[in-house]
Design a protein around this motif. Structure first.
Motif, short mmCIF file in Angstrom:
data_model
loop_
_atom_site.label_atom_id
_atom_site.label_comp_id
_atom_site.label_asym_id
_atom_site.label_seq_id
_atom_site.Cartn_x
_atom_site.Cartn_y
_atom_site.Cartn_z
N TYR A 37 0.80 5.58 -4.77
CA TYR A 37 -0.57 5.40 -4.30
C TYR A 37 -1.56 6.17 -5.18
O TYR A 37 -2.69 5.71 -5.40
N MET A 273 -5.99 -6.79 -5.74
CA MET A 273 -5.60 -5.74 -4.80
C MET A 273 -6.29 -4.42 -5.15
O MET A 273 -6.70 -3.66 -4.27
N VAL A 296 -4.68 0.78 1.10
CA VAL A 296 -4.16 -0.55 0.81
C VAL A 296 -2.74 -0.46 0.28
O VAL A 296 -1.88 -1.30 0.60
N GLY A 297 -2.47 0.55 -0.55
CA GLY A 297 -1.11 0.74 -1.05
C GLY A 297 -0.13 1.03 0.08
O GLY A 297 1.00 0.50 0.08
N GLN A 300 0.56 -2.19 1.84
CA GLN A 300 1.49 -3.04 1.11
C GLN A 300 2.93 -2.55 1.26
O GLN A 300 3.85 -3.35 1.42
N SER A 301 3.12 -1.24 1.20
CA SER A 301 4.48 -0.69 1.32
C SER A 301 5.02 -0.89 2.73
O SER A 301 6.21 -1.18 2.90
N GLY A 304 4.06 -5.04 3.68
CA GLY A 304 4.57 -5.96 2.68
C GLY A 304 6.08 -6.08 2.68
O GLY A 304 6.63 -7.13 2.35
N PRO A 308 6.24 -9.89 4.03
CA PRO A 308 5.69 -10.08 2.68
C PRO A 308 4.74 -11.25 2.56
O PRO A 308 3.77 -11.19 1.81
N TRP A 311 1.35 -10.33 4.49
CA TRP A 311 0.55 -9.23 3.95
C TRP A 311 -0.59 -9.75 3.09
O TRP A 311 -1.71 -9.21 3.12
N THR A 312 -0.36 -10.82 2.34
CA THR A 312 -1.43 -11.38 1.50
C THR A 312 -2.59 -11.85 2.35
O THR A 312 -3.76 -11.63 2.00
N LEU A 315 -4.49 -8.83 3.69
CA LEU A 315 -5.33 -8.24 2.66
C LEU A 315 -6.60 -9.06 2.46
O LEU A 315 -7.70 -8.51 2.35
#
Length: 364
Positions: A37, A273, A296-297, A300-301, A304, A308, A311-312, A315
């Motif tokens: 991150y 992103m 945001v990181g 995603q972790s 996501g 997965p 998550w898009t 975001l």
């Protein structure tokens, strides 16, 4: 405007949390994630400078992220291979020699120099060509994103030289240190976190300098800056180059922390992103871009890995919601709450409107 000592104190607290507290309270897994991150936050700090203060929406920071990441990855790959040809090259052609552009990256000094010089030169040439021709707005954003897409496609198509979509991975050493050693992993994290603090200090100094004032003036009234005798193209160029350098540094530290670099980390989706994190945190503030990128990181972790595909969409929805309801990001939320709680000023009592009977009495 925030007083300088408040921002400087905030950087100090941030440094203590990253360098003094996190290594003792987080597990190795989450400390490694926090290091990742931090790499994204370094990129975000540069985007905050060029977009938040300069008004230039850069959607292709993946290009400069790639320059630093692949420079570092090539050195670590050669360091792992020793005197041999890297394994992925042998797989495709056992008799092929090492490509000529790989050879200088055996040197640690050349690698560090490339991480700094390559983005500065490329951003300088690109920025000079665009800003002198007054390319800005959507055209600038689309062009920078197109470059990121083109570079990702180029790397994907050169599988024998760069590993293609598989990327470069399986690094054993980091400038002579064994990467699997927990102590060395901690060292790499501390380097990444320390570089983030340095970038925050550099941007803090730029914001309060005359250059920072010129950058804001160029964003708000470019023609007036030109009439005052300054060249707005040069002001934009400096901010763009500094942002590119930070992106390259973030990419370089991303490689030993994550252990792999692929075209997916530098293409259009990755660049978007990075922008989303900056917008989420607040592009015009000092800490907003870094904190937004880290948030945001983390998303995603966490999301996501379990969802997965969704998550898009999350975001994208987050980006839309922030733009509609918090255009200045989460960093503006405390000020908006304080403004809402503030009592409205007493309004003057409107004059009484005379009735028809009263008007008739006055006439008589």
């Amino acid at each position: 405007m925030t007083k300088p000592w408040i921002s400087l104190s905030g950087i100090g607290v941030f440094a203590v949390l990253l360098l003094g507290v996190a290594p003792f309270v987080l597990t190795d897994h989450w400390l490694n994630n926090l290091g990742k991150y931090c790499c994204w936050a370094i990129v975000a700090v540069g985007i905050g400078l060029v977009w938040g203060r300069g008004g230039m929406l850069v959607m292709g920071q993946g290009v400069f992220f790639a320059l630093g990441a692949y420079s570092m990855a090539m050195h670590l790959t050669l360091e792992t291979a020793g005197d041999r040809i890297p394994g992925f090259m042998v797989l495709y052609d056992p008799l092929a020699p090492l490509p000529a552009f790989w050879e200088p990256f055996r040197s640690a000094g050349f690698t560090l120099l490339a991480i700094v010089v390559l983005p500065v030169v490329l951003a300088g040439v690109l920025g000079y060509a665009l800003f002198k021709r007054r390319v800005k707005g959507a055209y600038f954003a689309i062009l920078t994103q197109a470059l990121a897409v083109a570079l990702a496609i180029l790397i994907s198509s050169t599988i024998r030289e760069t590993g293609g979509d598989t990327g470069l991975s399986d690094f054993k050493y980091f400038f002579g240190y064994v990467l699997n050693d927990p102590a060395n992993k901690l060292m790499v994290y501390l380097i990444a976190a320390g570089l983030l603090v340095v970038c925050l200090l550099a941007v803090w100094q730029l914001y309060r300098s005359r250059f920072g004032e010129l950058l804001v003036a160029t964003r708000d009234a470019e023609e007036r800056v030109r009439f005052l005798g300054y060249d707005p193209a040069n002001v934009k160029l400096v901010a763009f180059v500094v942002s590119a350098l930070m992106a390259s540094i973030g990419g370089a530290m991303f490689v030993p922390i994550v252990g792999i670099i692929t075209p997916a980390e530098i293409g259009a989706a990755a660049s978007i992103m990075m922008i989303a994190g900056v917008a989420f945190g607040g592009r015009a503030s000092l800490f907003g871009p870094a904190l937004g990128a880290m948030a945001v990181g983390w998303g995603q972790s966490s999301l996501g890995s379990t969802w997965p595909e969704g998550w898009t969409y999350i975001l994208g929805l987050l980006f839309v919601v922030v733009i509609l309801f918090l255009p200045n990001g989460l960093s503006s939320l405390p000020a908006r709450i304080a403004a809402a709680r503030r009592k409205p000023d007493a309004q003057p009592t409107p004059a009484a409107v005379p009735t028809a009977a009263e008007l008739e009495e006055v006439r008589s």
